[in-house]
Write an enzyme that holds these catalytic residues in place. Structure first.
Site, PDB file in Angstrom:
ATOM      1  N   ASP A  34     -13.690  20.951  13.099  1.00  0.00           N
ATOM      2  CA  ASP A  34     -12.270  21.071  13.419  1.00  0.00           C
ATOM      3  C   ASP A  34     -11.558  21.907  12.366  1.00  0.00           C
ATOM      4  OD1 ASP A  34     -11.922  19.413  15.820  1.00  0.00           O
ATOM      5  OD2 ASP A  34     -12.667  17.801  14.522  1.00  0.00           O
ATOM      6  N   MET A  36      -8.167  23.342  11.155  1.00  0.00           N
ATOM      7  CA  MET A  36      -6.723  23.080  11.324  1.00  0.00           C
ATOM      8  C   MET A  36      -5.958  23.818  10.228  1.00  0.00           C
ATOM      9  SD  MET A  36      -6.684  19.009  12.063  1.00  0.00           S
ATOM     10  CE  MET A  36      -7.916  18.193  13.083  1.00  0.00           C
ATOM     11  N   HIS A  65     -13.852  24.256  16.731  1.00  0.00           N
ATOM     12  CA  HIS A  65     -12.626  23.963  17.478  1.00  0.00           C
ATOM     13  C   HIS A  65     -11.462  24.435  16.620  1.00  0.00           C
ATOM     14  CE1 HIS A  65      -9.830  20.560  19.169  1.00  0.00           C
ATOM     15  NE2 HIS A  65      -9.429  21.766  19.519  1.00  0.00           N
TER      16      HIS A  65
HETATM   17  C1  DX5 Z   1      -8.661  15.937  16.669  1.00  0.00           C
HETATM   18  C2  DX5 Z   1      -9.968  16.645  16.580  1.00  0.00           C
HETATM   19  C3  DX5 Z   1     -11.133  15.813  16.953  1.00  0.00           C
HETATM   20  C4  DX5 Z   1     -11.336  14.603  16.082  1.00  0.00           C
HETATM   21  C5  DX5 Z   1     -11.785  13.514  16.996  1.00  0.00           C
HETATM   22  O1  DX5 Z   1      -7.623  16.850  16.653  1.00  0.00           O
HETATM   23  O2  DX5 Z   1      -9.983  17.798  17.410  1.00  0.00           O
HETATM   24  O3  DX5 Z   1     -12.334  16.583  17.017  1.00  0.00           O
HETATM   25  O4  DX5 Z   1     -12.277  14.752  15.084  1.00  0.00           O
HETATM   26  O5  DX5 Z   1     -11.873  12.336  16.264  1.00  0.00           O
HETATM   27  P1  DX5 Z   1     -12.046  10.930  16.978  1.00  0.00           P
HETATM   28  O6  DX5 Z   1     -13.335  10.999  17.752  1.00  0.00           O
HETATM   29  O7  DX5 Z   1     -12.075   9.964  15.864  1.00  0.00           O
HETATM   30  O8  DX5 Z   1     -10.857  10.751  17.893  1.00  0.00           O
HETATM   31 ZN    ZN Z   2     -11.980  18.751  17.748  1.00  0.00          ZN
END
Ligand code: DX5
Ligand code: ZN
Length: 235
Positions: A34, A36, A65
């Site tokens: 992820d 961000m 992502h």
């Molecule tokens: C949230 C991320 C997810 C996150 C999911 O914005 O995109 O990939 O890691 O975490 P869980 O599975 O704990 O909801």
């Molecule tokens: Zn994610």
């Protein structure tokens, strides 16, 4: 359309990323990373240098992502670095056709993500440029949030859109996958699979478990059982 599990390292120990990647490499299909930027979402994680470092150590393909502003500018570099999949957000991309093509041209699968409140229908014409649709099942930004059941009808609608495309794709055409991300756990994964998801991101449900590899295997078994019962998979 086999079930695939993509553990999110957002819930892993960032000081031990290589070990955390190794912990799931026998059990998972992808490693979900992820990215961000503290603008598109109110959280800051990691960027290209960390992905490049991880690529040297991780056996699993990297599923990037990108929760960032201006993915048109930054996304292709993740594909060029060697990520197996690069997903951009529809809400952030200003030139999604160009960007998705650049991701594919660099050798990665291309993904298009939408937030829980964003409808998929306006993006139907983009599906020819896409190898995976990511439906967020929480507002993006943080791990450990509660799964939003309101997204389930959208999962069903998206699966219906993908079904005819996947059935009629040519010999070179790649199957379009449907990924869910956010709050996916032993409590919710069956609902997602039943609605039509086939790639499951799980952060806290995997890295919050005592044995992450075992958690992946159990999630996969649950998803496979639910898929076998699901109406969409039999069609
Ligand atoms: C949230 C991320 C997810 C996150 C999911 O914005 O995109 O990939 O890691 O975490 P869980 O599975 O704990 O909801
Ligand atoms: Zn994610």
């Amino acid at each position: 359309m086999a079930v695939q599990i993509s553990p999110s390292i957002l819930s892993a120990d960032f000081a031990r990323l290589a070990d955390e990647a190794k912990a799931v490499e026998q059990a998972a299909d992808w490693l979900h990373v992820d990215v961000m930027d503290n603008h598109f979402v109110p959280n800051l994680t990691l960027g290209l240098p960390v992905v490049q470092a991880l690529l040297k150590h991780a056996v699993l393909p990297i599923d990037c992502h990108l929760m960032i502003e201006d993915p048109d500018r930054y996304a292709p570099a993740y594909a060029e670095a060697g990520a197996g999949n690069v997903t951009i957000h529809a809400e952030a991309a200003k030139a999604p056709v160009r960007t998705l093509r650049a991701i594919r041209a660099a050798g990665a699968r291309s993904g298009l993500a939408v937030n829980p409140g964003t409808a998929i229908e306006p993006y139907e014409d983009l599906l020819g440029e896409v190898d995976m649709v990511l439906l967020m099942t929480v507002e993006p930004g943080f791990g450990g949030q509660h799964f939003l059941d309101m997204v389930l009808p959208k999962i069903r609608r998206t699966r219906a859109m993908l079904a005819s495309r996947n059935a009629h794709r040519g010999p070179e055409g790649r199957e379009i996958w449907l990924q869910v991300d956010g709050g996916v756990s032993e409590e919710t994964i069956e609902r997602c699979a039943d609605a039509g998801a086939d790639v499951f991101v799980a952060g806290s449900a995997v890295y919050g478990a005592h044995d992450p590899a075992r958690a992946v295997r159990e999630l996969r078994e649950q998803a496979e059982r639910a898929t076998a019962r699901a109406a969409w998979a039999g069609a």
